[in-house]
Write an enzyme that holds these catalytic residues in place. Structure first.
Site, PDB file in Angstrom:
ATOM      1  N   ASP A   3       0.893  -1.204  -0.016  1.00 19.19           N
ATOM      2  CA  ASP A   3      -0.023   0.232   0.048  1.00 19.19           C
ATOM      3  C   ASP A   3       0.755   1.249   0.131  1.00 19.19           C
ATOM      4  OD1 ASP A   3      -2.515   1.306   0.403  1.00 19.19           O
ATOM      5  OD2 ASP A   3      -1.971   1.828   2.101  1.00 19.19           O
ATOM      6  N   THR A  36      -3.159   5.266  -4.088  1.00 16.98           N
ATOM      7  CA  THR A  36      -2.145   6.106  -3.680  1.00 16.98           C
ATOM      8  C   THR A  36      -0.684   5.839  -4.578  1.00 16.98           C
ATOM      9  OG1 THR A  36      -2.148   4.184  -2.153  1.00 16.98           O
ATOM     10  CG2 THR A  36      -3.241   6.205  -1.382  1.00 16.98           C
ATOM     11  N   THR A  37      -0.636   4.665  -4.917  1.00 17.69           N
ATOM     12  CA  THR A  37       0.717   4.401  -5.347  1.00 17.69           C
ATOM     13  C   THR A  37       0.675   5.117  -6.952  1.00 17.69           C
ATOM     14  OG1 THR A  37       0.534   2.233  -4.649  1.00 17.69           O
ATOM     15  CG2 THR A  37       2.403   2.472  -5.972  1.00 17.69           C
ATOM     16  N   ASP A 340      -9.143  -0.204   1.153  1.00 18.05           N
ATOM     17  CA  ASP A 340      -8.866   0.415  -0.233  1.00 18.05           C
ATOM     18  C   ASP A 340     -10.219   0.153  -1.164  1.00 18.05           C
ATOM     19  OD1 ASP A 340      -6.593   1.604   0.557  1.00 18.05           O
ATOM     20  OD2 ASP A 340      -5.333   0.319  -1.068  1.00 18.05           O
TER      21      ASP A 340
END
Length: 499
Positions: A3, A36-37, A340
């Site tokens: 994550d 997020t990545t 997520d």
């Protein structure tokens, strides 16, 4: 973990520009929850492209203007051409969004099983607010982690699962039509405050003082029980003497609950979270209106732990997910993946639009922006062309992670999207994305690889903003604190010949 936000949060970053990127991942995590990545990858790629342009003596202000324009056009293009209303895709739309979000995570192999749990819990707690907008408050879903057994033995519970047990074994283990009191103080024998002294000249009065100490708490408990409460949840402790009163009344008392759990339960059952019994007149009272209600509260044994499950909450529905896994690290990672997915499903329910995943949006934007750049006759042309090029970093990274040939696959993907935007008859190609299991391109809208449109739009905006923030910086001046030297240190003594 894989994550992005978690990794960046735990890194101790000194460099100010790198700090901006770490905060960027946190922002995406709070706002959208998923992606997020990718937001950090896009921002880094935009910066790399900007660096190339600055080396060619193009002023940062021009690049910033170009990036802003490209971002604005991209968002417009996604909304007009690539987003699909979730209602058009039927019931499986939410399941597919949950699966897509999970496919890159640790629980990707069990995505069919988990996507059902996630969609069930989101469907249970969704409601329409006064303005007619659908809302899905995923904070009300309680995710409990218990290690042991296999991942597939995770379960979804209709109701709120509380990781506590009844305070005494003599209390009832199940209560129907529960009236719940949520309190935020301890029910223990009243003690004198520190520094309070009682001088007694008659030893018989000592007993009266002790008796009064125990009566104070007894009166508090009577007030709560007289209001009709038969379940008492407290964040503080209940001592053995006080437990007796609850056992006699046939009530269920639970002590040392987590504060956030009690707050959530009070919201779900319609109870008032009471911090003290004092009212405005300075007297102690407990009103029956402070109580919440639920159809049933029972204690159940799940794995090695006893849990209290509150079913049929009156004010708002409650859902709980119990995750099982081999060890704590694995269960924590499952928790992040489930979070997520919950966020992705929530965004689809609230914004009602999805886009195809698998690099489809980025490839389409890349082609569109390249054509858009060539139509401009101003300086921003180069910056927009670089922005278009930077978009391809997502499909490239996806292909590399799947151990396929990135150059070939991305070229094929671009060819499809170019055809869809230039030839009217091939307009249906705009849904083409990557199929990484077989290493080819396919229609991702049909295949059910879907993501929330809001996630894509926000990550583009955030990445562009972050890149612009860093581009605005001209120089970095660092001030080092002078280190204070000890005059009596060994090195100084040698230097001065004192040794």
């Amino acid at each position: 973990t894989n994550d992005g936000a978690t990794i960046l949060k735990l890194l101790e970053v000194e460099h100010p520009a790198a700090k901006v990127l770490c905060e960027l991942a946190q922002l995406q995590d709070e706002e959208v929850g998923d992606g997020t990545t990718s937001v950090v990858i896009i921002a880094a790629e935009l910066l790399r492209a900007a660096d190339e342009l600055i080396k060619q003596k193009i002023h940062p202000t021009t690049i910033i203007n170009g990036y802003k324009l490209a971002c604005k056009e991209s968002v417009k293009f996604i909304q007009d051409n690539l987003s699909v209303p979730a209602a058009d895709l039927g019931k499986n739309c939410l399941l597919n969004v949950a699966k897509t979000s999970m496919s890159s995570k640790i629980i990707g192999s069990d995505k069919d099983f988990f996507s059902n749990i996630i969609v069930q819990s989101c469907e249970l707690i969704r409601f329409t607010n006064t303005r007619g907008e659908p809302k899905c408050p995923i904070k009300t879903i309680n995710v409990l982690k218990a290690h042991g057994k296999s991942t597939r033995e995770s379960m979804f519970i209709k109701g709120y699962a509380l990781n506590c047990t009844v305070a005494s074994q003599l209390m009832p283990k199940s209560i129907k039509n529960a009236k719940i009191a949520c309190i935020d103080f301890s029910l223990q024998k009243a003690k004198m405050k520190l520094g309070v002294q009682v001088l007694v000249d008659d030893p018989e009065k000592l007993d009266a003082i002790r008796q009064r100490e125990s009566d104070i708490t007894k009166e508090k408990i009577q007030l709560i029980l007289n209001s009709g409460a038969n379940v008492i949840l407290t964040t503080g402790g209940i001592d053995d003497m006080c437990l007796k009163y609850f056992v006699d009344a046939g009530a269920m008392a639970v002590r040392r609950c987590k504060k956030e759990d009690v707050k959530r339960i009070s919201r779900a059952t319609g109870a008032t979270f009471v911090a003290s019994l004092s009212n405005l007149e300075g007297e102690e009272s407990f009103d029956a209106a402070f109580l919440g209600s639920a159809e049933e509260i029972s204690q159940a044994r799940i794995c090695d732990d006893e849990l209290i499950i509150i079913k049929g909450t009156k004010a708002k529905p409650a859902a709980s997910i119990i995750l099982r896994g081999a060890n704590d690290i694995y269960v924590d990672e499952m928790d992040r993946s489930v979070h997520d997915s919950l966020c992705a499903v929530k965004r689809v329910i609230e914004s009602k639009a999805v886009v195809p995943g698998g690099g489809c949006v980025e490839a389409a934007l890349s082609i569109y922006l390249e054509n858009f750049a060539t139509s401009l006759g101003s300086r921003e042309q180069l910056a927009i062309a670089e922005f278009a090029q930077a978009m391809l970093v997502i499909p490239k990274t996806l292909v590399v992670n799947a151990a396929k040939d990135s150059t070939e696959l991305v070229a094929k993907l671009r060819a499809f999207h170019n055809a869809s935007q230039t030839i009217e008859a091939k307009k249906g190609f705009k849904w083409i994305g990557l199929d990484l299991e077989n290493g080819k391109c396919r229609d991702n809208k049909e295949a059910g690889v879907l993501e929330p449109a809001m996630s894509k739009i926000k990550s583009l905006k955030f990445a562009t903003e972050a890149a612009i923030t860093i581009l605005r910086i001209d120089d970095m001046i660092k001030i080092y604190q002078p280190s204070k030297e000890d005059p009596n240190s060994y090195a100084n003594a040698v230097r001065e010949g004192r040794l």
